[in-house]
Design a protein around this motif. Sequence first.
Motif, PDB file in Angstrom:
ATOM      1  N   UNK A 123      55.076  41.026  52.582  1.00  0.00           N
ATOM      2  CA  UNK A 123      53.670  40.455  52.788  1.00  0.00           C
ATOM      3  C   UNK A 123      53.220  39.812  51.510  1.00  0.00           C
ATOM      4  N   UNK A 124      52.808  38.645  51.679  1.00  0.00           N
ATOM      5  CA  UNK A 124      52.090  38.210  50.391  1.00  0.00           C
ATOM      6  C   UNK A 124      50.536  38.292  50.040  1.00  0.00           C
ATOM      7  N   UNK A 125      50.642  38.634  48.865  1.00  0.00           N
ATOM      8  CA  UNK A 125      49.108  39.200  48.437  1.00  0.00           C
ATOM      9  C   UNK A 125      48.348  37.949  48.386  1.00  0.00           C
ATOM     10  N   UNK A 126      47.151  37.927  49.248  1.00  0.00           N
ATOM     11  CA  UNK A 126      46.414  36.795  49.150  1.00  0.00           C
ATOM     12  C   UNK A 126      45.148  36.914  48.428  1.00  0.00           C
ATOM     13  N   UNK A 127      44.783  38.288  48.241  1.00  0.00           N
ATOM     14  CA  UNK A 127      43.453  38.523  47.731  1.00  0.00           C
ATOM     15  C   UNK A 127      43.398  38.259  46.215  1.00  0.00           C
ATOM     16  N   UNK A 128      42.029  37.808  45.947  1.00  0.00           N
ATOM     17  CA  UNK A 128      42.128  37.378  44.608  1.00  0.00           C
ATOM     18  C   UNK A 128      41.838  38.760  43.535  1.00  0.00           C
ATOM     19  N   UNK A 129      42.707  39.273  42.785  1.00  0.00           N
ATOM     20  CA  UNK A 129      42.517  40.499  41.904  1.00  0.00           C
ATOM     21  C   UNK A 129      42.269  40.134  40.362  1.00  0.00           C
ATOM     22  N   UNK A 130      41.093  40.929  40.150  1.00  0.00           N
ATOM     23  CA  UNK A 130      40.520  40.802  38.871  1.00  0.00           C
ATOM     24  C   UNK A 130      41.103  42.083  38.055  1.00  0.00           C
ATOM     25  N   UNK A 131      41.755  41.966  36.802  1.00  0.00           N
ATOM     26  CA  UNK A 131      42.218  43.171  36.090  1.00  0.00           C
ATOM     27  C   UNK A 131      41.787  42.848  34.992  1.00  0.00           C
ATOM     28  N   UNK A 132      41.323  43.739  34.346  1.00  0.00           N
ATOM     29  CA  UNK A 132      41.262  44.087  32.798  1.00  0.00           C
ATOM     30  C   UNK A 132      41.754  45.368  32.151  1.00  0.00           C
ATOM     31  N   UNK A 133      42.451  45.032  31.161  1.00  0.00           N
ATOM     32  CA  UNK A 133      43.049  46.290  30.470  1.00  0.00           C
ATOM     33  C   UNK A 133      42.726  46.029  29.053  1.00  0.00           C
ATOM     34  N   UNK A 134      42.529  47.435  28.413  1.00  0.00           N
ATOM     35  CA  UNK A 134      42.306  47.358  26.879  1.00  0.00           C
ATOM     36  C   UNK A 134      43.168  48.392  26.585  1.00  0.00           C
TER      37      UNK A 134
END
Length: 126
Positions: free
Chosen positions: A66-77
């Motif tokens: 199943x394709x991921x259609x949601x916008x995912x915001x990710x930030x990592x440090x």
Amino acid sequence: MLQRTSSINHIKVDSLGISSVFQIGDSHRIQALSRALAVQREAEIFFDNEGNFASYPIFSEPIPLIPVTENVKMSQQNLNPFLKVGNIDIIGVSSSSVVHLGNTCHVSMEARIKHIRHLLTDKEQT
């Protein structure tokens, strides 16, 4: 690919089998596949035509991704580029499994098992 260095002081693996991998270091792609027929019978009978994977649709049906259609915001440090682990103790790795110490871009794992149970009828047990 994420650039981090893993440092493991001690690792112990008791058992590794059935298409499994123990890998130390980085990899671009890991793709593992395991197929099995599990037959259980009350009587000791063997049918020569049941060991063919093509006879069972479970081994040829496509797995829906199943394709991921949601916008995912990710930030990592990552303040420290090192992962430090004291001890790893693994009892067993089996059936198309991977123990991987390092960085990986793409991972795809698949295990398909057909369980067959043949139980005797009341008439056959007497």
